[in-house]
Design a protein around this motif. Structure first.
Motif, PDB file in Angstrom:
ATOM      1  N   TRP A   1      17.804  92.362  28.685  1.00 17.71           N
ATOM      2  CA  TRP A   1      18.729  91.788  27.715  1.00 17.71           C
ATOM      3  C   TRP A   1      18.666  90.265  27.796  1.00 17.71           C
ATOM      4  O   TRP A   1      18.721  89.695  28.885  1.00 17.71           O
TER       5      TRP A   1
ATOM      6  N   SER B   1      29.318  86.491  21.044  1.00 22.45           N
ATOM      7  CA  SER B   1      28.078  86.333  21.796  1.00 22.45           C
ATOM      8  C   SER B   1      27.162  87.519  21.532  1.00 22.45           C
ATOM      9  O   SER B   1      27.618  88.617  21.210  1.00 22.45           O
ATOM     10  N   LEU B   2      25.867  87.295  21.670  1.00 19.80           N
ATOM     11  CA  LEU B   2      24.883  88.310  21.352  1.00 19.80           C
ATOM     12  C   LEU B   2      23.837  88.406  22.457  1.00 19.80           C
ATOM     13  O   LEU B   2      23.310  87.401  22.919  1.00 19.80           O
ATOM     14  N   ASP B   3      23.552  89.629  22.868  1.00 17.30           N
ATOM     15  CA  ASP B   3      22.444  89.917  23.769  1.00 17.30           C
ATOM     16  C   ASP B   3      21.405  90.708  22.989  1.00 17.30           C
ATOM     17  O   ASP B   3      21.754  91.653  22.268  1.00 17.30           O
TER      18      ASP B   3
ATOM     19  N   ARG C   1      25.435  93.716  21.374  1.00 12.56           N
ATOM     20  CA  ARG C   1      24.139  94.099  21.937  1.00 12.56           C
ATOM     21  C   ARG C   1      23.268  94.653  20.822  1.00 12.56           C
ATOM     22  O   ARG C   1      23.624  95.652  20.173  1.00 12.56           O
TER      23      ARG C   1
ATOM     24  N   SER D   1      20.093  86.528  26.229  1.00 15.54           N
ATOM     25  CA  SER D   1      21.200  85.883  25.512  1.00 15.54           C
ATOM     26  C   SER D   1      20.833  84.483  25.026  1.00 15.54           C
ATOM     27  O   SER D   1      21.688  83.777  24.492  1.00 15.54           O
ATOM     28  N   ASP D   2      19.574  84.094  25.193  1.00 15.88           N
ATOM     29  CA  ASP D   2      19.124  82.753  24.805  1.00 15.88           C
ATOM     30  C   ASP D   2      17.970  82.866  23.816  1.00 15.88           C
ATOM     31  O   ASP D   2      16.946  83.488  24.116  1.00 15.88           O
TER      32      ASP D   2
ATOM     33  N   SER E   1      26.774  83.374  17.116  1.00 11.56           N
ATOM     34  CA  SER E   1      27.574  82.413  17.875  1.00 11.56           C
ATOM     35  C   SER E   1      28.868  82.054  17.170  1.00 11.56           C
ATOM     36  O   SER E   1      29.850  81.657  17.811  1.00 11.56           O
TER      37      SER E   1
ATOM     38  N   PHE F   1      20.889  84.526  16.620  1.00 10.53           N
ATOM     39  CA  PHE F   1      21.802  83.979  17.627  1.00 10.53           C
ATOM     40  C   PHE F   1      22.778  82.981  17.004  1.00 10.53           C
ATOM     41  O   PHE F   1      23.956  82.943  17.370  1.00 10.53           O
TER      42      PHE F   1
ATOM     43  N   ARG G   1      30.452  92.218  24.415  1.00  7.12           N
ATOM     44  CA  ARG G   1      29.379  91.389  23.876  1.00  7.12           C
ATOM     45  C   ARG G   1      28.577  92.205  22.867  1.00  7.12           C
ATOM     46  O   ARG G   1      28.389  93.405  23.025  1.00  7.12           O
TER      47      ARG G   1
END
Length: 251
Positions: free
Chosen positions: A108, A89-91, A55, A110-111, A85, A81, A53
């Motif tokens: 962290w 995926s990104l944290d 980060r 993710s939203d 997407s 984000f 993922r």
């Protein structure tokens, strides 16, 4: 905006009073064994391993002069984000400093909605810059669990530049580029930011005060790198100028 502090990282045990209060731990002097372990980890770490993922540490100067840009960053962070997407995926881990000796970090996230909510609870307060603590936290997290990039948005530098450069050099060994986005044209900040970018293999870019479109493009570009590496940033550079500025400086 509320002055309610952001809690420290969600999953890690918190052992010291400073950490229980949400502050980042103070840096400790490294022994020769610490240095050897750090070098070994740096050589073994792959910042863009397949399937990992993305980060990204998103660091902001939240001193009083930053209030307009803080509000703008709250509105624009969702673009990071959305860009990520399309690639994976990104944290994101938010780090900010303000006031007297206050530097805090989230876990962290993710939203984008959750990140925006957390940011909306923070108000800017007068104080000196604490960029060294941001770099120290990025190094700690990079060694502990991996970080693909650090983004810093600020307008000033009031610390010893040689000490910042030493910390930046460690991030460079860990292959964690720092993208420094400077609001305004302070020459002292520019000199320091450019050198930190050079030492980490990252990039420095200036944006005009209140220029949402410029900052949006830069944040999108950093997110693309965090998820897809140089290849993703190179592809994005054909569409937005912010990505072209970053890839043009990176080693």
């Amino acid at each position: 905006m509320s002055g309610e502090p952001i809690k420290p990282r969600n999953s890690d045990a918190v052992s010291t009073k400073a950490e229980r209060d949400g502050a980042l731990p103070q840096a400790k002097t490294s022994t020769s064994e610490d240095v050897a372990d750090f070098v070994a980890r740096a050589r073994a770490l792959s910042p863009h391993a397949p399937g990992a993922r993305g980060r990204l540490i998103f660091a902001l100067d939240a001193t009083m002069s930053r209030q307009p840009t803080w509000d703008m960053a709250c509105a624009l962070q969702g673009d990071m984000f959305r860009e990520a997407s399309a690639l994976g995926s990104l944290d994101v881990r938010l780090v900010y400093y303000r006031g007297y000796n206050e530097c805090r970090a989230t876990g962290w996230i993710s939203d984008s909605g959750k990140l925006a909510t957390l940011m909306s609870k923070i108000d800017c307060r007068g104080g000196d810059t604490q960029i060294g603590k941001v770099l120290t936290e990025a190094r700690r997290e990079a060694v502990a669990s991996g970080v693909r990039a650090l983004v810093f948005v600020g307008d000033a530098m009031e610390e010893k530049v040689d000490e910042l450069c030493a910390k930046a050099g460690e991030l460079g060994m860990l292959k964690v580029p720092v993208f420094l986005f400077q609001e305004g044209d302070d020459p002292v900040a520019e000199q320091a930011f450019r050198e930190i970018a050079r030492l980490t293999g990252g990039a420095w870019c200036r944006f005009d005060p209140g220029a949402a479109a410029q900052l949006r493009d830069l944040l999108r570009a950093a997110a693309a790198y965090a998820v897809g590496g140089r290849e993703a940033l190179l592809k994005l550079s054909k569409a937005i100028s912010g990505a072209a500025k970053l890839i043009g400086q990176m080693k």
